[in-house]
Scaffold this motif. Structure first.
Motif, PDB file in Angstrom:
ATOM      1  N   VAL A  19       0.854  -1.178   0.000  1.00  0.00           N
ATOM      2  CA  VAL A  19       0.000   0.000   0.000  1.00  0.00           C
ATOM      3  C   VAL A  19       0.896   1.237   0.000  1.00  0.00           C
ATOM      4  O   VAL A  19       1.986   1.226   0.561  1.00  0.00           O
ATOM      5  N   THR A  20       0.442   2.277  -0.682  1.00  0.00           N
ATOM      6  CA  THR A  20       1.153   3.545  -0.685  1.00  0.00           C
ATOM      7  C   THR A  20       0.392   4.499   0.220  1.00  0.00           C
ATOM      8  O   THR A  20      -0.816   4.664   0.087  1.00  0.00           O
ATOM      9  N   LEU A  21       1.116   5.117   1.138  1.00  0.00           N
ATOM     10  CA  LEU A  21       0.504   5.981   2.148  1.00  0.00           C
ATOM     11  C   LEU A  21       1.042   7.403   2.041  1.00  0.00           C
ATOM     12  O   LEU A  21       2.222   7.617   1.772  1.00  0.00           O
ATOM     13  N   TYR A  22       0.158   8.353   2.276  1.00  0.00           N
ATOM     14  CA  TYR A  22       0.504   9.775   2.253  1.00  0.00           C
ATOM     15  C   TYR A  22       1.078  10.190   3.608  1.00  0.00           C
ATOM     16  O   TYR A  22       0.557   9.815   4.655  1.00  0.00           O
ATOM     17  N   ILE A  23       2.138  10.975   3.564  1.00  0.00           N
ATOM     18  CA  ILE A  23       2.752  11.537   4.763  1.00  0.00           C
ATOM     19  C   ILE A  23       2.698  13.056   4.609  1.00  0.00           C
ATOM     20  O   ILE A  23       3.150  13.600   3.603  1.00  0.00           O
ATOM     21  N   GLY A  24       2.159  13.726   5.606  1.00  0.00           N
ATOM     22  CA  GLY A  24       1.971  15.171   5.550  1.00  0.00           C
ATOM     23  C   GLY A  24       3.264  15.958   5.613  1.00  0.00           C
ATOM     24  O   GLY A  24       4.351  15.402   5.828  1.00  0.00           O
ATOM     25  N   PRO A  25       3.169  17.286   5.453  1.00  0.00           N
ATOM     26  CA  PRO A  25       4.356  18.137   5.363  1.00  0.00           C
ATOM     27  C   PRO A  25       5.285  18.077   6.570  1.00  0.00           C
ATOM     28  O   PRO A  25       6.502  18.017   6.408  1.00  0.00           O
ATOM     29  N   GLN A  26       4.742  18.084   7.761  1.00  0.00           N
ATOM     30  CA  GLN A  26       5.607  18.083   8.946  1.00  0.00           C
ATOM     31  C   GLN A  26       6.426  16.794   9.018  1.00  0.00           C
ATOM     32  O   GLN A  26       7.635  16.821   9.235  1.00  0.00           O
ATOM     33  N   ALA A  27       5.778  15.663   8.809  1.00  0.00           N
ATOM     34  CA  ALA A  27       6.482  14.377   8.830  1.00  0.00           C
ATOM     35  C   ALA A  27       7.407  14.240   7.620  1.00  0.00           C
ATOM     36  O   ALA A  27       8.517  13.722   7.736  1.00  0.00           O
ATOM     37  N   GLY A  28       6.963  14.717   6.464  1.00  0.00           N
ATOM     38  CA  GLY A  28       7.800  14.665   5.270  1.00  0.00           C
ATOM     39  C   GLY A  28       9.071  15.483   5.418  1.00  0.00           C
ATOM     40  O   GLY A  28      10.156  15.052   5.027  1.00  0.00           O
TER      41      GLY A  28
END
Length: 145
Positions: free
Chosen positions: A51-60
């Motif tokens: 699965v491909t998961l989105y990581i938000g700006p702070q975590a990215g």
């Protein structure tokens, strides 16, 4: 590194074993600090479809900060370099440091995000999909508080 670990656990709704298995080849850092991560093995994915998961700006951005320089990067090494057990200990220590107390585990980011989604009115099927739960007993257990 702990901030990146805690942020990715929460944003990706990851199990500690999934975070331990992440390599740099599984991470795609994107514009505006966001990222995509590929999880190839999971207890809820017996066929290993991934699965491909989105990581938000702070975590990215936190991932970007710990990423080795391109010329030193081995894309097959672990992002966090920790075993699932070590991840659990890091989460517990991170919670104790500011006085949050006992009871935090390697699943706390996942459960906390599920609770936040439930508080915002996320419907049960959407919540189950986001957290990758196949049974409605899990969200009932983890979001009852």
């Amino acid at each position: 590194m702990d901030f990146a670990l805690l942020s990715v656990l929460r944003d990706g709704l990851l199990r500690r074993s999934e975070a331990a298995a992440l390599t740099w080849s599984d991470v795609e850092l994107r514009d505006k600090g966001t990222a995509l991560i590929n999880v190839w093995r999971s207890k809820t994915d017996p066929e290993a479809e991934g699965v491909t998961l989105y990581i938000g700006p702070q975590a990215g951005e936190a991932l970007q900060a710990i990423k080795p320089a391109e010329e030193l990067l081995d894309r097959n090494i672990s992002v966090f370099g920790l075993s699932p057990r070590q991840i659990g200990r890091r989460v517990s220590a991170a919670a104790k440091a500011p006085g949050l107390g006992e009871g935090y585990t390697g699943h706390s980011g996942r459960v906390g995000m599920a609770q936040d989604l439930a508080k915002t009115g996320t419907e049960l099927p959407t919540l189950m999909t986001a957290v990758r739960w196949s049974s409605s007993t899990m969200p009932a257990r983890h979001t009852e508080r």
